[in-house]
Design an enzyme around this catalytic site. Structure first.
Site, PDB file in Angstrom:
ATOM      1  N   GLN A 152      -6.215  -1.192  -2.801  1.00  0.00           N
ATOM      2  CA  GLN A 152      -5.461  -0.080  -2.204  1.00  0.00           C
ATOM      3  C   GLN A 152      -4.486   0.522  -3.214  1.00  0.00           C
ATOM      4  O   GLN A 152      -3.604  -0.169  -3.722  1.00  0.00           O
ATOM      5  CB  GLN A 152      -4.728  -0.578  -0.963  1.00  0.00           C
ATOM      6  N   TRP A 203      -9.579   2.025  11.768  1.00  0.00           N
ATOM      7  CA  TRP A 203      -8.535   1.129  11.270  1.00  0.00           C
ATOM      8  C   TRP A 203      -7.784   0.480  12.424  1.00  0.00           C
ATOM      9  O   TRP A 203      -7.396  -0.687  12.352  1.00  0.00           O
ATOM     10  CB  TRP A 203      -7.583   1.945  10.379  1.00  0.00           C
ATOM     11  N   THR A 205       0.828  -1.204   0.000  1.00  0.00           N
ATOM     12  CA  THR A 205       0.000   0.000   0.000  1.00  0.00           C
ATOM     13  C   THR A 205       0.863   1.255   0.000  1.00  0.00           C
ATOM     14  O   THR A 205       0.654   2.186  -0.781  1.00  0.00           O
ATOM     15  CB  THR A 205      -0.934   0.003   1.221  1.00  0.00           C
ATOM     16  N   ARG A 251     -14.242   4.724   9.512  1.00  0.00           N
ATOM     17  CA  ARG A 251     -14.256   3.483  10.289  1.00  0.00           C
ATOM     18  C   ARG A 251     -12.892   3.339  10.971  1.00  0.00           C
ATOM     19  O   ARG A 251     -11.878   3.866  10.477  1.00  0.00           O
ATOM     20  CB  ARG A 251     -14.576   2.272   9.415  1.00  0.00           C
ATOM     21  N   ASP A 290     -11.922   4.283   2.618  1.00  0.00           N
ATOM     22  CA  ASP A 290     -10.800   4.688   3.484  1.00  0.00           C
ATOM     23  C   ASP A 290      -9.879   5.684   2.777  1.00  0.00           C
ATOM     24  O   ASP A 290      -8.657   5.606   2.901  1.00  0.00           O
ATOM     25  CB  ASP A 290      -9.982   3.458   3.909  1.00  0.00           C
ATOM     26  N   GLN A 333      -9.664   3.714  -3.515  1.00  0.00           N
ATOM     27  CA  GLN A 333      -9.356   3.268  -2.151  1.00  0.00           C
ATOM     28  C   GLN A 333      -7.963   3.766  -1.746  1.00  0.00           C
ATOM     29  O   GLN A 333      -6.995   3.641  -2.493  1.00  0.00           O
ATOM     30  CB  GLN A 333      -9.404   1.747  -2.064  1.00  0.00           C
ATOM     31  N   ASP A 334      -7.886   4.371  -0.551  1.00  0.00           N
ATOM     32  CA  ASP A 334      -6.603   4.819   0.024  1.00  0.00           C
ATOM     33  C   ASP A 334      -5.942   5.929  -0.789  1.00  0.00           C
ATOM     34  O   ASP A 334      -4.735   5.912  -1.027  1.00  0.00           O
ATOM     35  CB  ASP A 334      -5.627   3.642   0.166  1.00  0.00           C
TER      36      ASP A 334
END
Length: 517
Positions: free
Chosen positions: A312, A426, A282, A424, A356, A334-335
């Site tokens: 990710q 992590w 990531t 949320r 996220d 994502q990310d």
């Protein structure tokens, strides 16, 4: 409010500790008061022997604890650097990341031992803690959790030593009267500051242009040139003319005080498409990564085009301490935006993503920003944030202030098909606060999403204060113990002035900011 009153309030409220973390109101002076007393005693000797050494001629308990942690970090770095990885497959990438991360931890611990600014030290200890988790996450990214069992026990002990040092240093902050302003950098001259406030082509040290009209045609070449002359506190200004730059840029820790100026959002674009499904961790999927302290950027788009189906995929990753980004755009799914560690400030930026997409464990404030939730894959739920605070003594969190959360053009026509949440958890002590932000009607009435079952719901810290818009109605919000509707006094803890000590360093970047609520 009087500055001393603000300081006293900040220290007592923000750095409040559980009962037992003081000795008659004094800093921690015994291993028995730390989160991991057995580890502390093993490496530091008996608490009585250490306490007996506390006089004018010997190091304090805090100094000794951080020095012991530094020694173990250096030993761990030497160990993992010596491993022969020639027979490794995908694990080699994760292991190589760990070597760099442990080297960085040694760097941060060294800085912590050489300063009397306990606020700075807490941030650097937090960065070392984040490195430990990132090392482990690298193996998890490649589904190699079994390899974690082969890591030596010294690495687990180092994690506990860092946690102990965080607790000890935090207690020292509360018990001391050290100023928030001490030790913060003032990087830019008045002439440099004007660079971020003017329009048109800036006066730059290095110019990047794809048509050959500058010093270099790639940003990577310009960064290498800037790194070669880094040092002495001088700032290097790199002007990147309009164009689409398909390259992966990584500004290392030795390249400090770099300013990157483009020709505007969607005019100067840095783009890539790596993801953890294309063989990258990531962290290393980032199109643009920066570690050198004092990074400033204006009028640039950072993009990862891997798409929602690739998992990710980071557009921008920063561990640059005292970094500020102004009028920039971060596009991904994502990310997207990895606020990895240290002090970070974002002003008038656009952030696009799905899952996220603002994540990490920095002390980060996003102010006057537009947050655009994109269309995810079928069956996915959108989550704006995933904050990674794993220790209650970390001075980290993601703060969204005076911003706007809305649907991106691709989601708007079908937003009723997907649920969208503010965040949320992590990690166990995940901390995220939305203040005076407009939340459009795509935000689910519960507001926040669990990570897995009831895990972390009692230890996280999620707050909302005076948000507006149809998604800001809190009557249906989650009933978790860690969720809070903040009072004004509580919200003050998360302003630029108090959370980032921003009055001491953001003016030097030339980026506008609001210090209070």
């Amino acid at each position: 409010m009087d500055k001393l009153v603000v300081l006293a309030f900040f220290l007592t409220q923000f750095f409040s500790l559980p009962l037992g973390y003081f000795v008659n109101g004094a800093p921690i002076t015994s291993c028995n008061q730390t989160p991991y007393p057995d580890v502390c005693n093993y490496y530091m000797g008996s608490s009585a022997a250490i306490t007996a050494q506390l006089d004018q001629t010997r190091p304090s308990f805090r100094d000794t604890a951080i020095q012991v942690t530094l020694n173990q970090a250096a030993q761990a770095h030497r160990y993992i650097s010596s491993i022969d990885t020639s027979s490794f497959d995908r694990a080699k990438l994760a292991w190589n990341d760990c070597v760099e991360l442990y080297e960085d931890s040694v760097h941060h611990l060294n800085k912590s031992t050489s300063t009397n600014n306990f606020m700075d030290s807490q941030t650097w200890l937090s960065a070392a803690s984040a490195n430990q988790r990132t090392c482990e996450n690298g193996f998890l990214d490649f589904n190699l959790a079994s390899h974690l069992q082969t890591l030596p026990p010294m690495l687990a002990n180092l994690t506990k030593l860092i946690s102990n040092s965080l607790a000890i240093n935090k207690a020292t902050i509360v018990a001391s009267s050290s100023s928030l302003a001490d030790g913060f950098p003032g990087w830019l001259s008045s002439a440099d500051r004007k660079l971020l406030q003017t329009t048109g082509a800036p006066k730059a040290d290095i110019v990047v242009a794809q048509d050959g009209s500058g010093n270099f045609t790639t940003i990577t070449e310009a960064v290498a040139a800037a790194t070669a002359v880094a040092g002495g506190g001088k700032r290097t200004v790199i002007y990147v003319k309009a164009g689409v730059y398909k390259e992966y840029v990584d500004i290392g820790t030795s390249a400090k005080n770099i300013t990157l100026i483009g020709d505007g959002i969607d005019a100067t674009i840095i783009t890539g498409s790596k993801s953890n499904q294309t063989g990258s961790s990531t962290s290393n999927s980032a199109t643009f990564g920066v570690s050198g302290d004092g990074f400033v950027a204006r009028d640039i788009t950072f993009e990862n085009t891997a798409g929602p189906e690739k998992g990710q995929a980071v557009a921008f990753r920063s561990s640059s301490d005292f970094s500020a980004l102004y009028r920039c755009s971060f596009k991904g799914y994502q990310d997207t935006l990895y606020v990895y560690k240290n002090h970070q400030f974002y002003r008038e930026c656009d952030i696009y993503g799905t899952v996220d997409f603002i994540f990490g464990d920095a002390a980060a404030v996003l102010q006057n920003c537009n947050i655009y939730i994109r269309r995810p894959m079928t069956g996915q739920e959108n989550t704006v944030t995933a904050q990674g605070r794993e220790d209650p003594h970390l001075n980290t969190g993601i703060i969204i202030h005076n911003s706007h959360v809305t649907a991106a053009p691709d989601l708007k026509p079908v937003q009723h098909l997907f649920k969208s949440y503010l965040g949320r958890p992590w990690k166990a002590y995940s901390r995220t606060v939305f203040m005076k932000t407009t939340l459009d009607d795509l935000i689910d009435r519960e507001g926040w999403l669990p990570w897995k079952g009831t895990e972390y719901l009692n230890t996280l810290y999620y707050g909302e204060y005076m948000n507006t818009g149809p998604g800001a109605n809190t009557s249906g919000r989650v009933k978790w113990a860690g969720y809070h509707l903040l009072t004004e006094a509580e919200a003050e803890n998360f302003t630029v002035e108090n959370f980032l000590a921003g009055n001491s360093w953001i003016p030097g970047t030339g980026v506008p900011f609001d210090a209070g609520l």
